[in-house]
Design a protein around this motif. Structure first.
Motif, PDB file in Angstrom:
ATOM      1  N   ASP A  26       0.831  -1.206   0.000  1.00 24.82           N
ATOM      2  CA  ASP A  26       0.000   0.000   0.000  1.00 24.82           C
ATOM      3  C   ASP A  26       0.868   1.260   0.000  1.00 24.82           C
ATOM      4  OD1 ASP A  26      -2.601  -1.172  -0.040  1.00 24.82           O
ATOM      5  OD2 ASP A  26      -2.357  -1.708   2.065  1.00 24.82           O
ATOM      6  N   PHE A  27       2.012   1.213   0.657  1.00 23.03           N
ATOM      7  CA  PHE A  27       2.921   2.357   0.636  1.00 23.03           C
ATOM      8  C   PHE A  27       3.380   2.649  -0.784  1.00 23.03           C
ATOM      9  CE2 PHE A  27       7.391   3.955   1.007  1.00 23.03           C
ATOM     10  CZ  PHE A  27       7.086   5.222   1.468  1.00 23.03           C
ATOM     11  N   ASP A  28       3.740   1.610  -1.514  1.00 28.50           N
ATOM     12  CA  ASP A  28       4.162   1.773  -2.905  1.00 28.50           C
ATOM     13  C   ASP A  28       3.013   2.313  -3.752  1.00 28.50           C
ATOM     14  OD1 ASP A  28       5.451   1.686  -5.314  1.00 28.50           O
ATOM     15  OD2 ASP A  28       5.665  -0.480  -5.392  1.00 28.50           O
ATOM     16  N   LYS A  29       1.824   1.731  -3.601  1.00 33.49           N
ATOM     17  CA  LYS A  29       0.667   2.191  -4.367  1.00 33.49           C
ATOM     18  C   LYS A  29       0.422   3.687  -4.144  1.00 33.49           C
ATOM     19  CE  LYS A  29      -1.977  -2.189  -4.365  1.00 33.49           C
ATOM     20  NZ  LYS A  29      -0.999  -3.082  -3.715  1.00 33.49           N
ATOM     21  N   ALA A  30       0.517   4.111  -2.879  1.00 33.82           N
ATOM     22  CA  ALA A  30       0.252   5.512  -2.565  1.00 33.82           C
ATOM     23  C   ALA A  30       1.366   6.420  -3.057  1.00 33.82           C
ATOM     24  CB  ALA A  30       0.054   5.673  -1.061  1.00 33.82           C
ATOM     25  N   LEU A  31       2.613   6.050  -2.769  1.00 36.56           N
ATOM     26  CA  LEU A  31       3.725   6.936  -3.109  1.00 36.56           C
ATOM     27  C   LEU A  31       3.831   7.142  -4.614  1.00 36.56           C
ATOM     28  CD1 LEU A  31       6.024   8.600  -1.902  1.00 36.56           C
ATOM     29  CD2 LEU A  31       7.504   6.588  -2.143  1.00 36.56           C
ATOM     30  N   ARG A  32       3.653   6.091  -5.381  1.00 35.82           N
ATOM     31  CA  ARG A  32       3.752   6.232  -6.834  1.00 35.82           C
ATOM     32  C   ARG A  32       2.586   7.018  -7.421  1.00 35.82           C
ATOM     33  NH1 ARG A  32       2.261  -0.055  -7.421  1.00 35.82           N
ATOM     34  NH2 ARG A  32       0.149   0.101  -8.285  1.00 35.82           N
ATOM     35  N   SER A  33       1.519   7.185  -6.631  1.00 38.41           N
ATOM     36  CA  SER A  33       0.328   7.907  -7.093  1.00 38.41           C
ATOM     37  C   SER A  33       0.315   9.364  -6.666  1.00 38.41           C
ATOM     38  CB  SER A  33      -0.936   7.207  -6.566  1.00 38.41           C
ATOM     39  OG  SER A  33      -1.005   5.862  -7.008  1.00 38.41           O
ATOM     40  N   ILE A  34       1.406   9.812  -6.030  1.00 35.20           N
ATOM     41  CA  ILE A  34       1.514  11.185  -5.547  1.00 35.20           C
ATOM     42  C   ILE A  34       2.622  11.894  -6.311  1.00 35.20           C
ATOM     43  CG2 ILE A  34       2.128  12.634  -3.573  1.00 35.20           C
ATOM     44  CD1 ILE A  34       1.012  10.443  -1.760  1.00 35.20           C
ATOM     45  N   ASP A  35       2.335  13.096  -6.765  1.00 35.73           N
ATOM     46  CA  ASP A  35       3.347  13.943  -7.380  1.00 35.73           C
ATOM     47  C   ASP A  35       3.445  15.224  -6.564  1.00 35.73           C
ATOM     48  OD1 ASP A  35       5.158  15.224  -8.959  1.00 35.73           O
ATOM     49  OD2 ASP A  35       3.826  15.522 -10.674  1.00 35.73           O
ATOM     50  N   ALA A  36       4.538  15.357  -5.813  1.00 41.08           N
ATOM     51  CA  ALA A  36       4.750  16.516  -4.949  1.00 41.08           C
ATOM     52  C   ALA A  36       6.248  16.708  -4.782  1.00 41.08           C
ATOM     53  CB  ALA A  36       4.084  16.301  -3.588  1.00 41.08           C
ATOM     54  N   PRO A  37       6.673  17.909  -4.420  1.00 38.03           N
ATOM     55  CA  PRO A  37       8.110  18.121  -4.228  1.00 38.03           C
ATOM     56  C   PRO A  37       8.681  17.275  -3.103  1.00 38.03           C
ATOM     57  CG  PRO A  37       6.849  20.041  -3.505  1.00 38.03           C
ATOM     58  CD  PRO A  37       5.910  19.161  -4.249  1.00 38.03           C
ATOM     59  N   VAL A  38       7.855  16.950  -2.102  1.00 40.19           N
ATOM     60  CA  VAL A  38       8.282  16.062  -1.023  1.00 40.19           C
ATOM     61  C   VAL A  38       7.044  15.513  -0.324  1.00 40.19           C
ATOM     62  CG1 VAL A  38       8.475  17.902   0.702  1.00 40.19           C
ATOM     63  CG2 VAL A  38       9.827  15.815   0.968  1.00 40.19           C
ATOM     64  N   VAL A  39       7.140  14.271   0.109  1.00 37.65           N
ATOM     65  CA  VAL A  39       6.078  13.607   0.862  1.00 37.65           C
ATOM     66  C   VAL A  39       6.588  13.336   2.261  1.00 37.65           C
ATOM     67  CG1 VAL A  39       4.657  11.524   1.048  1.00 37.65           C
ATOM     68  CG2 VAL A  39       5.102  12.543  -1.208  1.00 37.65           C
ATOM     69  N   LEU A  40       5.767  13.652   3.276  1.00 40.06           N
ATOM     70  CA  LEU A  40       6.095  13.330   4.661  1.00 40.06           C
ATOM     71  C   LEU A  40       5.289  12.113   5.068  1.00 40.06           C
ATOM     72  CD1 LEU A  40       5.936  16.891   6.256  1.00 40.06           C
ATOM     73  CD2 LEU A  40       7.874  15.762   5.165  1.00 40.06           C
ATOM     74  N   GLY A  41       5.952  11.055   5.530  1.00 38.66           N
ATOM     75  CA  GLY A  41       5.259   9.812   5.840  1.00 38.66           C
ATOM     76  C   GLY A  41       5.355   9.421   7.300  1.00 38.66           C
ATOM     77  N   ALA A  42       4.237   8.978   7.870  1.00 33.74           N
ATOM     78  CA  ALA A  42       4.208   8.433   9.233  1.00 33.74           C
ATOM     79  C   ALA A  42       3.322   7.200   9.225  1.00 33.74           C
ATOM     80  CB  ALA A  42       3.680   9.456  10.232  1.00 33.74           C
ATOM     81  N   GLY A  43       3.604   6.283  10.150  1.00 33.76           N
ATOM     82  CA  GLY A  43       2.848   5.039  10.202  1.00 33.76           C
ATOM     83  C   GLY A  43       3.436   3.959   9.328  1.00 33.76           C
ATOM     84  N   PHE A  44       4.721   4.089   9.000  1.00 31.11           N
ATOM     85  CA  PHE A  44       5.376   3.106   8.134  1.00 31.11           C
ATOM     86  C   PHE A  44       6.600   2.471   8.791  1.00 31.11           C
ATOM     87  CE2 PHE A  44       3.279   6.154   5.284  1.00 31.11           C
ATOM     88  CZ  PHE A  44       2.442   5.284   4.600  1.00 31.11           C
TER      89      PHE A  44
END
Length: 235
Positions: free
Chosen positions: A90-108
């Protein structure tokens, strides 16, 4: 901005985006992210802590095998983006579906070791999607071609290669110059800062761990045009 085209990222922003997973979340992780990002995305079960905090996710992405109906039913249908294939996390599915200069992730990070390893592997695979993961005491990110950080002397700076990487450094007790770091070979855990740290690497594949207080510095580095991104991997 939510994009309805399946050929393009689901969520796109010129500002940082927060991404929440269903793993361990520290007591202030959501607050830390939401004061830095206006848009928040949940990776499957990561929607639950958001709903319970009173903040509905702007998008939920995943195979939906860990999002219970009690939380799902509170989220507008047009914010749910199921990706049913089981060849990625699910992390891969979400990250590849986001286009932003930077993503902040928690819960991983924290919890099951196999889940953490899969997440770290995705950080390297999705080298064109800059992402900073919040840990209990540190932040983890995939090293860009060059980065400079102000780290308190004596604090730990660690490196772990998922691919063969060489580079140069300044401000480290043990410089990485002339080292070949690779899985099954030389790694760089428990290095220490002597002064401001400068790191340059010749190829993607190196994960960097620095104290959590450096989050804003790492964010700014990714937001700076001088940092750049590694090119997208071939699908």
């Amino acid at each position: 901005m939510i994009n309805l085209s399946k050929k393009r990222p689901i969520v796109r922003s010129f500002e940082p985006i927060a991404l929440v997973g269903g793993g361990e979340i520290g007591p202030d992780d959501l607050e830390v992210m939401l004061i830095r990002a206006n848009t928040v995305v949940a990776a499957d079960g990561g929607a639950a802590p958001l709903v319970e905090s009173g903040r509905l996710p702007d998008a939920v992405i995943g195979d939906f095998d860990s999002l219970d109906s009690r939380h799902k039913d509170q989220i507008p249908v047009d914010r749910l983006y199921p990706i049913r294939e089981q060849n990625s996390t699910d992390f891969d599915k979400a990250l590849r579906s986001i286009d932003a200069p930077v993503v902040l992730g928690a819960g991983f990070l924290g919890g099951r070791l196999d889940h953490q390893l899969a997440v770290l592997n995705t950080l390297v695979q999705r080298q064109d999607r800059p992402c900073i993961l919040l840990g209990e005491t540190e932040v983890v990110f995939h090293a860009p071609p060059q980065i400079s950080l102000c780290i308190t002397p004596g604090d730990v700076v660690s490196f772990f290669p998922f691919q063969r990487v060489t580079g140069t450094s300044r401000g480290l007790e043990w410089p990485i110059d002339d080292l070949v770091m690779e899985p099954g070979g030389q790694v760089g855990t428990s290095n220490r800062a002597l002064a401001d740290v400068e790191l340059t690497v010749d190829a993607p594949g190196l994960l960097v761990m620095v104290p959590r207080y450096a989050l804003d510095q790492v964010m700014q580095a990714f937001l700076s045009a001088q940092t750049g991104r590694w090119p997208a991997r071939a699908e």
